[in-house]
Design an enzyme around this catalytic site. Structure first.
Site, PDB file in Angstrom:
ATOM      1  N   SER A   7       0.851  -1.193   0.000  1.00 50.68           N
ATOM      2  CA  SER A   7       0.000   0.000   0.000  1.00 50.68           C
ATOM      3  C   SER A   7       0.882   1.235   0.000  1.00 50.68           C
ATOM      4  CB  SER A   7      -0.889   0.008   1.245  1.00 50.68           C
ATOM      5  OG  SER A   7      -1.397   1.312   1.448  1.00 50.68           O
ATOM      6  N   HIS A  30      -0.961  -1.436  -4.435  1.00 52.16           N
ATOM      7  CA  HIS A  30      -2.268  -1.130  -3.841  1.00 52.16           C
ATOM      8  C   HIS A  30      -2.412   0.382  -3.626  1.00 52.16           C
ATOM      9  CE1 HIS A  30      -5.748  -2.343  -1.282  1.00 52.16           C
ATOM     10  NE2 HIS A  30      -5.393  -1.337  -0.494  1.00 52.16           N
ATOM     11  N   ASP A  32      -4.858   3.333  -2.202  1.00 53.46           N
ATOM     12  CA  ASP A  32      -6.000   3.617  -1.339  1.00 53.46           C
ATOM     13  C   ASP A  32      -6.598   4.965  -1.696  1.00 53.46           C
ATOM     14  OD1 ASP A  32      -6.028   1.319   0.494  1.00 53.46           O
ATOM     15  OD2 ASP A  32      -4.013   2.021   0.998  1.00 53.46           O
ATOM     16  N   MET A  34      -9.366   7.629  -0.977  1.00 53.06           N
ATOM     17  CA  MET A  34     -10.281   8.003   0.119  1.00 53.06           C
ATOM     18  C   MET A  34     -10.879   9.386  -0.172  1.00 53.06           C
ATOM     19  SD  MET A  34      -8.073   6.850   3.426  1.00 53.06           S
ATOM     20  CE  MET A  34      -7.119   5.324   3.447  1.00 53.06           C
ATOM     21  N   HIS A  63      -8.140   0.390  -4.404  1.00 56.42           N
ATOM     22  CA  HIS A  63      -9.062   0.181  -3.279  1.00 56.42           C
ATOM     23  C   HIS A  63      -9.814   1.492  -3.038  1.00 56.42           C
ATOM     24  CE1 HIS A  63      -9.503  -0.767   1.339  1.00 56.42           C
ATOM     25  NE2 HIS A  63     -10.664  -0.744   0.700  1.00 56.42           N
ATOM     26  N   MET A  65     -12.181   3.686  -1.169  1.00 56.91           N
ATOM     27  CA  MET A  65     -12.898   3.929   0.090  1.00 56.91           C
ATOM     28  C   MET A  65     -13.633   5.256  -0.067  1.00 56.91           C
ATOM     29  SD  MET A  65      -9.892   2.580   2.567  1.00 56.91           S
ATOM     30  CE  MET A  65      -8.746   2.743   1.212  1.00 56.91           C
ATOM     31  N   MET A 134     -11.374  -6.311   5.111  1.00 58.67           N
ATOM     32  CA  MET A 134     -10.578  -5.354   5.891  1.00 58.67           C
ATOM     33  C   MET A 134     -10.259  -5.968   7.250  1.00 58.67           C
ATOM     34  SD  MET A 134     -10.051  -2.635   4.056  1.00 58.67           S
ATOM     35  CE  MET A 134      -9.185  -1.799   5.382  1.00 58.67           C
ATOM     36  N   ASP A 172      -6.451  -6.702   4.215  1.00 55.80           N
ATOM     37  CA  ASP A 172      -5.870  -5.361   4.173  1.00 55.80           C
ATOM     38  C   ASP A 172      -5.974  -4.730   5.553  1.00 55.80           C
ATOM     39  OD1 ASP A 172      -5.049  -2.807   3.554  1.00 55.80           O
ATOM     40  OD2 ASP A 172      -6.757  -2.325   2.261  1.00 55.80           O
TER      41      ASP A 172
HETATM   42  C1  DX5 Z   1      -6.470   1.329   5.268  1.00 57.31           C
HETATM   43  C2  DX5 Z   1      -5.969   0.986   3.901  1.00 57.31           C
HETATM   44  C3  DX5 Z   1      -4.809   0.076   3.916  1.00 57.31           C
HETATM   45  C4  DX5 Z   1      -3.606   0.598   4.641  1.00 57.31           C
HETATM   46  C5  DX5 Z   1      -2.754  -0.553   5.061  1.00 57.31           C
HETATM   47  O1  DX5 Z   1      -7.723   1.891   5.182  1.00 57.31           O
HETATM   48  O2  DX5 Z   1      -6.980   0.379   3.134  1.00 57.31           O
HETATM   49  O3  DX5 Z   1      -4.461  -0.335   2.593  1.00 57.31           O
HETATM   50  O4  DX5 Z   1      -2.838   1.473   3.878  1.00 57.31           O
HETATM   51  O5  DX5 Z   1      -1.727  -0.080   5.844  1.00 57.31           O
HETATM   52  P1  DX5 Z   1      -1.063  -0.988   6.980  1.00 57.31           P
HETATM   53  O6  DX5 Z   1      -0.457  -2.162   6.279  1.00 57.31           O
HETATM   54  O7  DX5 Z   1      -0.052  -0.101   7.605  1.00 57.31           O
HETATM   55  O8  DX5 Z   1      -2.160  -1.383   7.916  1.00 57.31           O
HETATM   56 ZN    ZN Z   2      -6.373  -0.553   1.203  1.00 58.36          ZN
END
Ligand code: DX5
Ligand code: ZN
Length: 220
Positions: A7, A30, A32, A34, A63, A65, A134, A172
């Site tokens: 990520s 990956h 993220d 948001m 991903h 969110m 998750m 994740d």
């Molecule tokens: C959290 C994200 C993850 C996050 C994982 O909402 O979806 O992908 O970046 O980070 P770590 O591995 O540090 O938990």
């Molecule tokens: Zn993620």
């Protein structure tokens, strides 16, 4: 096959092109996305993802969110992203959305927050190429792996086996050398790792180490 997808949320976001080049052994990257509505954090979006496509040959694992998943997810598929994950809690029409993502040439994936059960969605598994469970509340990197999700990983693996399809099961959140074995034993085969990879002295070596640990956990 066990896959590691770092990520980049936990990388230096001011140097993304450099950061993606530090993990060449990864199976995917990956991202993220948001929107500060579905989760209380704001990261990056389609223009940044599209710019980074010129800097890596690795498959992009998106991903989302975000609240408007039905509107945005197809645009990431249209942009050529390898895998596009939407949250079931955010999609108004998950079956239509999964079909649209596939029609546009990407792998369709659906994410569940830790407290969302898989069973109500069992009938739509065949519409998916991957399920993301998750293992932290979404929104931030660096959180602690939630062991309470382990039984859901096991149940989801069984439901996937029941379909007879090759559907990947991604976890994740909080995945590290301390937790990846438990997740793999429970049935996960794709592992997102942010802090564990980008917090390591040698991120690429950590990618390989995590993959080896996942494989080893499934051998006994
Ligand atoms: C959290 C994200 C993850 C996050 C994982 O909402 O979806 O992908 O970046 O980070 P770590 O591995 O540090 O938990
Ligand atoms: Zn993620």
């Amino acid at each position: 096959m066990h896959q590691i997808t770092p990520s980049i949320l936990n990388a230096d976001l001011a140097n993304l092109a450099v950061e993606v080049a530090r993990v060449p052994s990864s199976d995917m990257l990956h991202f993220d996305v948001m929107d500060n509505h579905f989760v209380p954090n704001l990261t990056l979006g389609l223009p940044v993802v599209q710019s980074l496509q010129a800097h890596t040959d690795l498959p992009l694992d998106i991903h989302l969110m975000i609240e408007d998943a039905d509107i945005w997810a197809p645009q990431y598929a249209d942009a050529g992203c390898f895998s596009v994950t939407f949250h079931v809690e955010a999609s108004k029409a998950p079956i239509r959305l999964a079909r649209e993502i596939r029609r546009l040439g990407s792998r369709a994936s659906m994410a569940l927050k830790p407290a969302t059960p898989i069973e109500p969605h069992a009938d739509m598994l065949e519409e998916l190429d991957m399920v993301l469970l998750m293992t932290v509340e979404p929104g931030f990197g660096g959180q602690k792996f939630l062991d309470l999700v382990l039984p859901k990983i096991e149940r989801t693996r069984k439901l996937i086996e029941g379909t007879g399809k090759q559907i990947w099961l991604q976890v994740d959140g909080g995945v590290s050398v301390d937790t990846i074995g438990r997740a793999a034993e429970a049935g996960a085969d794709v592992f997102v790792a942010g802090t564990a990879v980008y917090g390591a002295d040698n991120p690429d070596a950590m990618v390989n180490r995590l993959r080896e640990m996942a494989v080893a956990a499934c051998k006994h």
